[in-house]
Enzyme design. Structure first.
Site, mmCIF file in Angstrom:
data_model
loop_
_atom_site.group_PDB
_atom_site.id
_atom_site.type_symbol
_atom_site.label_atom_id
_atom_site.label_comp_id
_atom_site.label_asym_id
_atom_site.label_seq_id
_atom_site.Cartn_x
_atom_site.Cartn_y
_atom_site.Cartn_z
ATOM 1 N N MET A 1 0.732 -1.245 -0.145
ATOM 2 C CA MET A 1 -0.056 0.307 0.084
ATOM 3 C C MET A 1 1.282 1.607 -0.058
ATOM 4 S SD MET A 1 -3.245 -1.300 0.202
ATOM 5 C CE MET A 1 -4.457 -0.158 0.456
ATOM 6 N N ALA A 2 2.183 1.176 -0.384
ATOM 7 C CA ALA A 2 2.728 2.130 -0.537
ATOM 8 C C ALA A 2 2.125 3.543 -1.309
ATOM 9 C CB ALA A 2 4.012 1.813 -1.402
ATOM 10 N N CYS B 1 7.688 -7.783 1.039
ATOM 11 C CA CYS B 1 7.230 -7.309 0.203
ATOM 12 C C CYS B 1 8.175 -8.508 -1.390
ATOM 13 C CB CYS B 1 8.239 -7.010 0.243
ATOM 14 S SG CYS B 1 9.093 -5.683 -1.343
ATOM 15 N N ARG C 1 -5.789 -4.072 -0.645
ATOM 16 C CA ARG C 1 -6.009 -3.441 -1.898
ATOM 17 C C ARG C 1 -7.813 -3.361 -1.770
ATOM 18 N NH1 ARG C 1 -4.782 -8.506 -5.428
ATOM 19 N NH2 ARG C 1 -4.958 -9.413 -3.676
#
Length: 374
Positions: free
Chosen positions: A1-2, A85, A211
């Protein structure tokens, strides 16, 4: 969610329902070096509680120093360590979702954070493993528990899956049975009913949403209602969505105004080709990426969609939004559908010899790099 979970979006979500809203992931090394961008990323809004700060680090020494800084300067109430990540430029240097395979290094990182944090809870987010042949989530969960983590959140996909396919909720069940500390489930929470079903099927203690809230901050109102036993669900009309869009853009402008940092547009090396942009233009420009998510499923003409995604002022945005059909009901056909990024499975890129010895605690070289979260 960067690039998503900044002060503005967290406030917008918090206005909808209860929860812990974590900041964008920041690197421990950049935090220690007081990188200006990182300093802005760890800012919290007035009265924002709890202040949840998500860290990424690969060197136990650097992680410890960064957490000591957080404690000494009272920067956060909660620290979440992200080991999810799967971006190639991170995993190829041994970072992100590659780290739990190196169980000793993983344990050292978590333990360093926990010891430095004192009374501040430290939690861990991770994936199932590198791929289906190299599953690490149970062992990593036990290591995190032994190191003092307050809870473990599992994104029930492997690094190789990236954001493809469906999440393996059975893995959440397995992890919950293996640990004594709380286990949170993550993956394919698109609706409140998904969260209820995940808890019922897996026995997990809570859910992590990523998301699913893109273009739908009211999902948290649905989640709060669902866990309280209510069947009420928010189904905003297009006019109501437009009001939330205006609110989101205004909050972004307020955030950039309060940050007070000058911003230059353009990548040209020639100064005369650059220009300073205002906080309003920067905020509305940042908002553009949210337009498609908010309008997903609604009947909106292509030209209007494009114009909205190119707006650069609050007045322009408001004028364009006024052309939407305010009475159009929420499109039920998009309920339960994936949102945000999707991609295909891919082989995880790792340093040469990375898989030779899972007990090797050597810190990977140059693993602290800019990247998006997982």
């Amino acid at each position: 969610m960067a690039g998503i979970t900044n002060v503005a979006f967290r406030r917008l979500c918090a206005e909808q329902g209860a929860g812990i809203y974590t900041c964008e992931m920041v690197m421990t090394r950049a935090l220690l070096e007081r990188n200006p961008k990182t300093t802005r990323m760890i800012a919290f809004g007035p009265g924002e509680r709890p202040r949840s700060l998500q860290l990424y680090g690969v060197d136990p020494v650097t992680v410890r120093k960064a957490v000591e800084m957080i404690v000494d300067e009272d920067l956060a109430d909660h620290i979440d360590m992200n080991f999810g990540c799967s971006v190639p430029k991170v995993t190829r240097k041994g970072g992100g979702s590659a780290i739990p395979y190196k169980r000793n290094l993983f344990g050292q990182i978590v333990r360093s954070a926990v010891e430095a944090a004192g009374d501040i809870p430290v939690t861990v987010k991770m994936r199932k493993g590198i791929d289906d042949e190299l599953l690490t989530f149970v062992d990593a969960g036990r290591v995190a528990q032994d190191a003092g983590a307050a809870w473990v959140a599992l994104h029930a996909r492997t690094a190789a899956q990236r954001y493809s396919g469906t999440a393996d909720w059975d893995a959440i069940t397995e992890l919950k049975r293996a640990l004594d500390i709380p286990v949170l489930g993550n993956g394919d929470i698109w609706e409140a009913t998904d969260a209820l079903r995940m808890v019922e099927e897996t026995g997990c203690d809570g859910v992590v949403v990523g998301r699913g809230c893109l273009g739908r901050p009211w999902l948290f109102a649905d989640l709060a209602a669902a866990f309280a036993g209510s069947s009420h669900r928010v189904m905003p009309s297009l006019g109501e969505v437009a009001a939330i869009m205006r609110r989101h853009a205004a909050l972004l402008v307020d955030w950039y105004s309060s940050a007070g940092a000058p911003v230059e547009e353009g990548k040209s090396l020639r100064p005369e080709k650059r220009r300073k942009i205002s906080a309003e233009e920067h905020g509305v420009t940042d908002f553009r990426k949210h337009v498609a998510w908010y309008l997903k499923g609604f009947s909106v003409g292509g030209e209007l969609r494009r114009s909205l995604a190119m707006s650069s002022s609050l007045d322009e945005l408001a004028e364009l939004l006024s052309h939407l059909d305010a009475d159009q009901p929420f499109p039920a056909e998009v309920l339960g559908r994936p949102r945000g990024r999707t991609n295909s499975p891919a082989k995880v890129q790792l340093p040469e010899g990375w898989l030779d010895d899972p007990d090797d605690g050597t810190v990977p070289t140059e693993a602290d790099v800019e990247h998006s979260g997982g």
